[in-house]
Structure formats: structure tokens, C-alpha cells
Scaffold this motif. Structure first.
Motif, mmCIF file in Angstrom:
data_model
loop_
_atom_site.group_PDB
_atom_site.id
_atom_site.type_symbol
_atom_site.label_atom_id
_atom_site.label_comp_id
_atom_site.label_asym_id
_atom_site.label_seq_id
_atom_site.Cartn_x
_atom_site.Cartn_y
_atom_site.Cartn_z
ATOM 1 N N ALA A 17 0.822 -1.206 0.000
ATOM 2 C CA ALA A 17 0.000 0.000 0.000
ATOM 3 C C ALA A 17 0.857 1.257 0.000
ATOM 4 N N TRP A 206 -9.636 -6.050 -7.443
ATOM 5 C CA TRP A 206 -8.779 -5.200 -6.614
ATOM 6 C C TRP A 206 -9.611 -4.173 -5.850
ATOM 7 N N TRP A 210 -9.398 -5.493 -2.210
ATOM 8 C CA TRP A 210 -8.205 -4.804 -1.717
ATOM 9 C C TRP A 210 -8.555 -3.396 -1.211
ATOM 10 N N ILE A 211 -9.062 -2.541 -2.100
ATOM 11 C CA ILE A 211 -9.335 -1.158 -1.707
ATOM 12 C C ILE A 211 -10.469 -1.080 -0.687
ATOM 13 N N ARG A 215 -7.161 -2.185 2.208
ATOM 14 C CA ARG A 215 -5.807 -2.552 1.766
ATOM 15 C C ARG A 215 -5.037 -3.313 2.862
#
Length: 366
Positions: A17, A206, A210-211, A215
Motif C-alpha cells: 500500500a 482489486w 483490496w481497496i 488494503r
């Protein structure tokens, strides 16, 4: 046995990140930035397939081979594609984009390459961005070659999907790349039933895993060495200053152009006007009756270290590329390239003035 590339501690989500954040600062963007674990073709294709589909009408600007590729991907997605092709020796203008919108008001997606290293031209993205923003279309930009060589400002220019790679002007690795994504682009992807999911191409994976997850957990094992190389390359740009790195590339382009003209032998800039010439690489037109790929072969035989290549495909007959990017954006690389081309032209019986070319390099370098 030990080796500096082996037995490294795993790259955690926090470090991953942090590298994304440094890339975002390089782009001066507040948009989400996703680092993709592959060469730039990965996010270039992934972004098109995520944001375009059967209901899309795309204006695809073709100023080189990558623009042609984007048109193929868009058609494969089911989009209606309007190609705006301009000669490779020039650049597209904001007025041509405005005219395309007037003729096709249904356009809701624009794809453009910022700088085409393959053809040596660069497009005026800031001016084009104003026109695209006024029309309301989603703006997709390939800035793989331009990042590090000239300003790339997705927020200021209204770019919704901006793809970069580190392997050219940034002087970094080829195995990772990045894309900045606007909220509009995320919304377009989420509404597209054909957007890739559970796929290596998927940007939505993602976003959601992830976001949106803060993260904290990576989708898969990161390309560790490439990520560390990307971090080091961004660190080096930060230390030198992005403006200084861009100035070095601009000087390399100006010096190559001036040196080629002074060299003679029938060599001339492929991109007619200097304002349309990309700072990442300079393309030259081979003299009449001389095959460019043969000229490059002879030049590399004289000096195998110079950053010269022939144009791709049909352009191999007429185009020479001086790839003065990254570590080769130096006076020494430019001088050596022109000297090697001087040898190759002399072997073809053409008159050249290498000393004049070297003087021109010195005078043009700023």
C-alpha cells in the motif's frame, strides 16, 4: 547459498500500500491507484474490458500501434468503435476530438495514447481532456511511455483511467504497472455485466477485495522483486525531483533531433514538428533507398550498447528509434547513438558530418 534476490522477507500489505501511495503522489492524484502484478498490457487491457461493453460507443484515437490494439480490444468487448486515425508523423488535436463528438454525440468513451514511443509522437492531453470532460465521456489514457518524461496529471486533465508502466522513462521494472481509477470509472465497471471478475485482468477484484477492504489483504502473492524495484525507481525520481527527470528527457529529445539534422546523410526527424515529438524517444526517417532495419543493424555492429531500434512491422523499412529514456536519457547515449548512425550511413556511401552532429547535441542540451 545466499543471493540478494533470494530469501527475502515477504512483502506485506502495508508495504504494498505504501508503494501505491508513492505512485499516486508521482501522478499528483487523489484517485485510487492499483498496482497490477504484470507488464502494462495487463491494466491496459483490463481497464478497457472492465469499462467498455456492448452499450459503449468509443472514440479510439490512433496515433500509433497501441491505438490500433485498443480498437481491437474495444470491438472484442462488443463496443461500437469510431477510429480517429492521424498520420504517425503528427499528433491528434483537441479540435479533431471536438469534431468527432459533434459528428457522433453518442460517444461515451475515449481511448488515447499520451506518447507513442513506437512512433515518437505525443498528444496534447491537457487540451484534449478539457474537450472530453465537457462532452462527459469516460477518458482512458495510456501514459506508459510518457510517465517520467513529461507531465502526467490525471486529476487536472480529467482522466478516468490512467495506465502507467515503469520500464521506460521511469527507469524501473517491466513486471509491474499501475492504473489510477476515478469514481466515475469504478461506477462504469460496476454497471458492466461483462467486466472481468475472478480474473487476472479484473480491476473490480482489486476494488472489492483490496481497496474496499482497507488494503489489508492482498489478492495473491505480489511480484516481490518487481515491487521492490518499483519502489526503488520511484524513490530515485523523488530524490532527483520529477522536474529534473523530465528536463533530462526533454534535453535528450531536443539534442537527438538537432544532432540528426546536423549529421546529414539524408536522415531526418520522423515526426515533422518538434512540438509533436515525444521526449521519451526520437524517431528518425531513414534516407531514401536505405532500409532502416539494415541501418540499425550496422549501427549496432559499430556500437552494440547504443539504444537504437528499427520501427516495428512495416515501419522497419523507414523508421529508426533512438530510445533515450531512463538511464539512456544522457548526452553520452545521444552522442553515441548519432556516432553509430554516422558509421552506418558512411558504410552506405552517404556523406555525414559526425563532428557537426556532436556539436549540435552539445548546443541543444539544456
Amino acid at each position: 547459498m545466499t543471493h540478494p534476490f533470494l530469501d527475502l522477507a515477504p512483502l506485506g500489505a502495508d508495504r504494498f500500500a505504501a508503494i501505491e501511495d508513492r505512485v499516486a503522489r508521482l501522478l499528483s492524484t487523489g484517485q485510487d491507484v492499483v498496482i497490477m502484478q504484470g507488464e502494462a498490457l495487463l491494466p491496459l487491457e483490463g481497464a478497457i474490458r472492465a469499462a467498455a461493453g456492448p452499450g459503449t460507443t468509443a472514440l479510439n484515437v490512433v496515433t500509433g500501434p497501441y491505438g490500433q490494439t485498443f480498437g481491437d480490444w474495444l470491438r472484442d468487448c462488443g463496443a461500437t468503435v469510431i477510429d480517429l486515425a492521424v498520420p504517425f508523423h503528427t499528433a491528434v488535436t483537441a479540435e479533431e476530438i471536438r469534431q468527432a463528438f459533434a459528428e457522433h454525440p453518442e460517444i461515451d468513451f475515449v481511448s488515447l495514447v499520451h506518447a507513442e514511443a513506437a512512433t515518437g509522437n505525443t498528444n496534447p492531453v491537457a487540451e484534449i481532456g478539457e474537450v472530453v470532460r465537457a462532452h462527459g465521456a469516460l477518458f482512458y489514457l495510456d501514459a506508459v511511455a510518457s510517465i517520467g518524461a513529461e507531465p502526467v496529471l490525471p486529476d487536472a486533465w480529467g482522466v478516468d483511467l490512467c495506465v502507467i508502466g515503469a520500464q521506460k522513462a521511469m527507469g524501473g521494472p517491466a513486471g509491474v504497472s499501475a492504473v489510477s481509477v476515478s469514481e466515475r470509472a469504478w461506477a462504469r465497471m460496476a454497471a458492466n455485466p461483462k467486466a472481468p471478475r475472478r480474473s487476472y485482468l479484473s480491476l473490480l477484484d482489486w476494488k472489492e477485495r483490496w481497496i474496499d477492504g482497507g488494503r489489508t489483504a492482498l489478492l495473491h502473492a505480489p511480484a516481490q522483486l518487481e515491487m521492490l524495484a518499483l519502489e526503488a525507481c520511484v524513490e530515485r525520481i523523488e530524490a532527483a525531483g520529477p522536474d529534473a527527470v523530465m528536463a533530462r528527457h526533454a534535453s535528450a529529445a531536443a539534442a537527438t533531433r538537432a544532432g540528426a539534422v546536423a549529421l546529414g546523410g539524408g536522415l531526418e526527424p520522423y515526426v515533422y514538428e518538434a512540438r509533436n515529438a515525444a521526449p521519451v524517444a526520437t524517431t528518425l526517417r531513414a534516407p531514401s533507398g536505405v532500409v532502416a532495419s539494415e541501418l540499425v543493424r550496422r549501427a549496432l555492429a559499430a556500437d552494440p550498447a547504443v539504444p537504437l531500434a528499427a520501427g516495428g512491422g512495416a515501419l522497419a523499412k523507414e523508421m529508426i528509434r533512438v530510445n533515450h529514456y531512463g538511464a539512456d536519457a544522457t548526452p553520452g547515449a545521444v552522442r553515441a547513438s548519432l556516432a553509430a548512425l554516422g558509421v552506418a550511413l558512411s558504410e552506405q556511401g552517404l556523406p555525414v558530418d559526425v563532428e557537426a552532429a556532436l556539436r549540435a547535441v552539445e548546443e541543444a542540451w539544456r
